[in-house]
Design a protein around this motif. Structure first.
Motif, PDB file in Angstrom:
ATOM      1  N   TRP A  36     -11.568  17.464 -11.318  1.00  0.00           N
ATOM      2  CA  TRP A  36     -11.406  16.551 -10.198  1.00  0.00           C
ATOM      3  C   TRP A  36     -12.018  17.138  -8.931  1.00  0.00           C
ATOM      4  CZ3 TRP A  36      -9.146  11.844 -10.892  1.00  0.00           C
ATOM      5  CH2 TRP A  36      -8.438  11.661 -12.069  1.00  0.00           C
ATOM      6  N   THR A  37     -12.639  16.283  -8.145  1.00  0.00           N
ATOM      7  CA  THR A  37     -13.022  16.642  -6.788  1.00  0.00           C
ATOM      8  C   THR A  37     -11.869  16.191  -5.907  1.00  0.00           C
ATOM      9  OG1 THR A  37     -15.353  16.338  -7.276  1.00  0.00           O
ATOM     10  CG2 THR A  37     -14.725  16.362  -4.959  1.00  0.00           C
ATOM     11  N   VAL A  38     -11.367  17.110  -5.097  1.00  0.00           N
ATOM     12  CA  VAL A  38     -10.169  16.855  -4.308  1.00  0.00           C
ATOM     13  C   VAL A  38     -10.478  17.099  -2.842  1.00  0.00           C
ATOM     14  CG1 VAL A  38      -7.768  17.534  -3.947  1.00  0.00           C
ATOM     15  CG2 VAL A  38      -8.735  17.586  -6.242  1.00  0.00           C
ATOM     16  N   ARG A  39      -9.985  16.201  -1.996  1.00  0.00           N
ATOM     17  CA  ARG A  39     -10.149  16.354  -0.552  1.00  0.00           C
ATOM     18  C   ARG A  39      -8.786  16.133   0.100  1.00  0.00           C
ATOM     19  NH1 ARG A  39     -14.207  12.258   1.852  1.00  0.00           N
ATOM     20  NH2 ARG A  39     -15.676  13.541   0.737  1.00  0.00           N
ATOM     21  N   HIS A  40      -8.332  17.104   0.894  1.00  0.00           N
ATOM     22  CA  HIS A  40      -7.076  16.983   1.631  1.00  0.00           C
ATOM     23  C   HIS A  40      -7.398  16.421   3.007  1.00  0.00           C
ATOM     24  CE1 HIS A  40      -4.560  19.217  -1.226  1.00  0.00           C
ATOM     25  NE2 HIS A  40      -5.690  19.848  -1.499  1.00  0.00           N
ATOM     26  N   LEU A  41      -6.757  15.310   3.354  1.00  0.00           N
ATOM     27  CA  LEU A  41      -7.000  14.656   4.635  1.00  0.00           C
ATOM     28  C   LEU A  41      -5.800  14.829   5.553  1.00  0.00           C
ATOM     29  CD1 LEU A  41      -8.529  11.279   3.430  1.00  0.00           C
ATOM     30  CD2 LEU A  41      -9.727  13.299   4.224  1.00  0.00           C
ATOM     31  N   SER A  42      -6.072  15.108   6.808  1.00  0.00           N
ATOM     32  CA  SER A  42      -4.993  15.195   7.790  1.00  0.00           C
ATOM     33  C   SER A  42      -4.603  13.782   8.207  1.00  0.00           C
ATOM     34  CB  SER A  42      -5.428  16.017   9.000  1.00  0.00           C
ATOM     35  OG  SER A  42      -6.469  15.344   9.664  1.00  0.00           O
ATOM     36  N   GLY A  43      -3.445  13.633   8.746  1.00  0.00           N
ATOM     37  CA  GLY A  43      -2.967  12.309   9.123  1.00  0.00           C
ATOM     38  C   GLY A  43      -3.776  11.644  10.210  1.00  0.00           C
ATOM     39  N   ASP A  44      -4.378  12.417  11.097  1.00  0.00           N
ATOM     40  CA  ASP A  44      -5.110  11.798  12.208  1.00  0.00           C
ATOM     41  C   ASP A  44      -6.428  11.167  11.771  1.00  0.00           C
ATOM     42  OD1 ASP A  44      -6.224  14.249  11.708  1.00  0.00           O
ATOM     43  OD2 ASP A  44      -6.433  14.835  13.806  1.00  0.00           O
ATOM     44  N   THR A  45      -6.857  11.388  10.539  1.00  0.00           N
ATOM     45  CA  THR A  45      -8.093  10.779  10.058  1.00  0.00           C
ATOM     46  C   THR A  45      -7.840   9.522   9.235  1.00  0.00           C
ATOM     47  OG1 THR A  45      -8.100  12.135   8.066  1.00  0.00           O
ATOM     48  CG2 THR A  45      -9.278  12.997   9.982  1.00  0.00           C
ATOM     49  N   SER A  46      -6.589   9.246   8.917  1.00  0.00           N
ATOM     50  CA  SER A  46      -6.262   8.080   8.096  1.00  0.00           C
ATOM     51  C   SER A  46      -6.207   6.844   8.973  1.00  0.00           C
ATOM     52  CB  SER A  46      -4.908   8.277   7.413  1.00  0.00           C
ATOM     53  OG  SER A  46      -4.933   9.431   6.631  1.00  0.00           O
ATOM     54  N   ASP A  47      -7.129   5.928   8.750  1.00  0.00           N
ATOM     55  CA  ASP A  47      -7.179   4.744   9.600  1.00  0.00           C
ATOM     56  C   ASP A  47      -6.681   3.481   8.911  1.00  0.00           C
ATOM     57  OD1 ASP A  47      -9.261   4.640   7.850  1.00  0.00           O
ATOM     58  OD2 ASP A  47     -10.769   4.057   9.319  1.00  0.00           O
ATOM     59  N   LYS A  48      -6.240   3.590   7.655  1.00  0.00           N
ATOM     60  CA  LYS A  48      -5.645   2.437   6.989  1.00  0.00           C
ATOM     61  C   LYS A  48      -4.635   2.914   5.953  1.00  0.00           C
ATOM     62  CE  LYS A  48      -8.864   1.451   3.253  1.00  0.00           C
ATOM     63  NZ  LYS A  48      -9.766   0.455   2.694  1.00  0.00           N
ATOM     64  N   ALA A  49      -3.838   1.991   5.459  1.00  0.00           N
ATOM     65  CA  ALA A  49      -2.820   2.321   4.468  1.00  0.00           C
ATOM     66  C   ALA A  49      -3.424   2.276   3.062  1.00  0.00           C
ATOM     67  CB  ALA A  49      -1.654   1.348   4.572  1.00  0.00           C
ATOM     68  N   TYR A  50      -2.897   3.090   2.165  1.00  0.00           N
ATOM     69  CA  TYR A  50      -3.344   3.143   0.777  1.00  0.00           C
ATOM     70  C   TYR A  50      -2.123   3.061  -0.136  1.00  0.00           C
ATOM     71  CZ  TYR A  50      -7.655   4.927   2.829  1.00  0.00           C
ATOM     72  OH  TYR A  50      -8.787   5.074   3.576  1.00  0.00           O
ATOM     73  N   ARG A  51      -2.335   2.776  -1.411  1.00  0.00           N
ATOM     74  CA  ARG A  51      -1.272   2.736  -2.403  1.00  0.00           C
ATOM     75  C   ARG A  51      -1.430   3.958  -3.301  1.00  0.00           C
ATOM     76  NH1 ARG A  51       3.182  -0.098  -2.763  1.00  0.00           N
ATOM     77  NH2 ARG A  51       2.082  -1.642  -1.532  1.00  0.00           N
ATOM     78  N   CYS A  52      -0.394   4.797  -3.368  1.00  0.00           N
ATOM     79  CA  CYS A  52      -0.422   6.017  -4.170  1.00  0.00           C
ATOM     80  C   CYS A  52      -0.259   5.661  -5.650  1.00  0.00           C
ATOM     81  CB  CYS A  52       0.708   6.950  -3.731  1.00  0.00           C
ATOM     82  SG  CYS A  52       0.869   8.437  -4.743  1.00  0.00           S
ATOM     83  N   PRO A  53      -1.172   6.115  -6.518  1.00  0.00           N
ATOM     84  CA  PRO A  53      -1.042   5.810  -7.949  1.00  0.00           C
ATOM     85  C   PRO A  53       0.087   6.596  -8.618  1.00  0.00           C
ATOM     86  CG  PRO A  53      -2.947   7.197  -7.579  1.00  0.00           C
ATOM     87  CD  PRO A  53      -2.399   6.845  -6.222  1.00  0.00           C
ATOM     88  N   GLY A  54       0.574   7.637  -7.978  1.00  0.00           N
ATOM     89  CA  GLY A  54       1.637   8.442  -8.577  1.00  0.00           C
ATOM     90  C   GLY A  54       3.002   7.796  -8.473  1.00  0.00           C
ATOM     91  N   CYS A  55       3.311   7.195  -7.334  1.00  0.00           N
ATOM     92  CA  CYS A  55       4.640   6.614  -7.111  1.00  0.00           C
ATOM     93  C   CYS A  55       4.582   5.121  -6.824  1.00  0.00           C
ATOM     94  CB  CYS A  55       5.346   7.332  -5.969  1.00  0.00           C
ATOM     95  SG  CYS A  55       4.544   7.110  -4.366  1.00  0.00           S
ATOM     96  N   ASP A  56       3.378   4.583  -6.726  1.00  0.00           N
ATOM     97  CA  ASP A  56       3.147   3.169  -6.425  1.00  0.00           C
ATOM     98  C   ASP A  56       3.747   2.767  -5.077  1.00  0.00           C
ATOM     99  OD1 ASP A  56       1.850   0.802  -7.168  1.00  0.00           O
ATOM    100  OD2 ASP A  56       3.753  -0.093  -7.782  1.00  0.00           O
ATOM    101  N   GLN A  57       3.860   3.711  -4.164  1.00  0.00           N
ATOM    102  CA  GLN A  57       4.350   3.429  -2.809  1.00  0.00           C
ATOM    103  C   GLN A  57       3.175   3.515  -1.840  1.00  0.00           C
ATOM    104  OE1 GLN A  57       7.648   2.551  -2.147  1.00  0.00           O
ATOM    105  NE2 GLN A  57       7.640   2.487  -4.382  1.00  0.00           N
ATOM    106  N   GLU A  58       3.348   2.899  -0.691  1.00  0.00           N
ATOM    107  CA  GLU A  58       2.291   2.895   0.325  1.00  0.00           C
ATOM    108  C   GLU A  58       2.212   4.241   1.034  1.00  0.00           C
ATOM    109  OE1 GLU A  58       2.225   0.799   4.435  1.00  0.00           O
ATOM    110  OE2 GLU A  58       1.485  -0.633   2.944  1.00  0.00           O
ATOM    111  N   ILE A  59       0.989   4.665   1.299  1.00  0.00           N
ATOM    112  CA  ILE A  59       0.740   5.810   2.172  1.00  0.00           C
ATOM    113  C   ILE A  59       0.359   5.196   3.519  1.00  0.00           C
ATOM    114  CG2 ILE A  59      -0.642   7.872   2.608  1.00  0.00           C
ATOM    115  CD1 ILE A  59      -1.321   7.862  -0.415  1.00  0.00           C
TER     116      ILE A  59
END
Length: 108
Positions: A36-59
């Motif tokens: 896997w190619t993995v990228r850790h993102l800080s919160g200040d760069t997240s400009d929209k909500a996503y759905r986590c495939p692990g828990c099916d909850q919104e990020i």
């Protein structure tokens, strides 16, 4: 003023470092479920909500998280998945997320 501060190469390096910190630094992981190619993102760069495939909850926007995609591809945006950091770390211990209707019986 220091001559080092006026050096255009230093400015370009500093701009690159700021850009990389905003996007996150990619690294490749060889895990039991593939490479896997993995990228850790800080919160200040997240400009929209996503759905986590692990828990099916919104990020929510502004929350630090992980973006991962199979390394064998070219990072096609359709292959990228945004995970909560803890969901990404614990994905091997978790049972698969099975979508059920509200009244469906639970087996297993």
């Amino acid at each position: 003023m220091s001559p080092r501060r006026n050096n255009p190469k230093d400015r370009a390096d500093r701009d690159l470092d700021e850009g990389m910190s905003r996007r996150g630094i990619e690294h490749v992981r060889d895990d039991p479920d593939g490479e896997w190619t993995v990228r850790h993102l800080s919160g200040d760069t997240s400009d929209k909500a996503y759905r986590c495939p692990g828990c099916d909850q919104e990020i929510p926007r502004g929350v630090a998280h992980v973006v991962a995609w199979p390394s064998d591809g070219w990072g096609d945006p359709g292959d990228r998945r945004h995970w909560h950091t803890t969901c990404w770390r614990g994905r091997h211990q978790r049972k698969p997320n099975i979508q059920r209707s509200r009244n469906a019986p639970r087996y297993g």
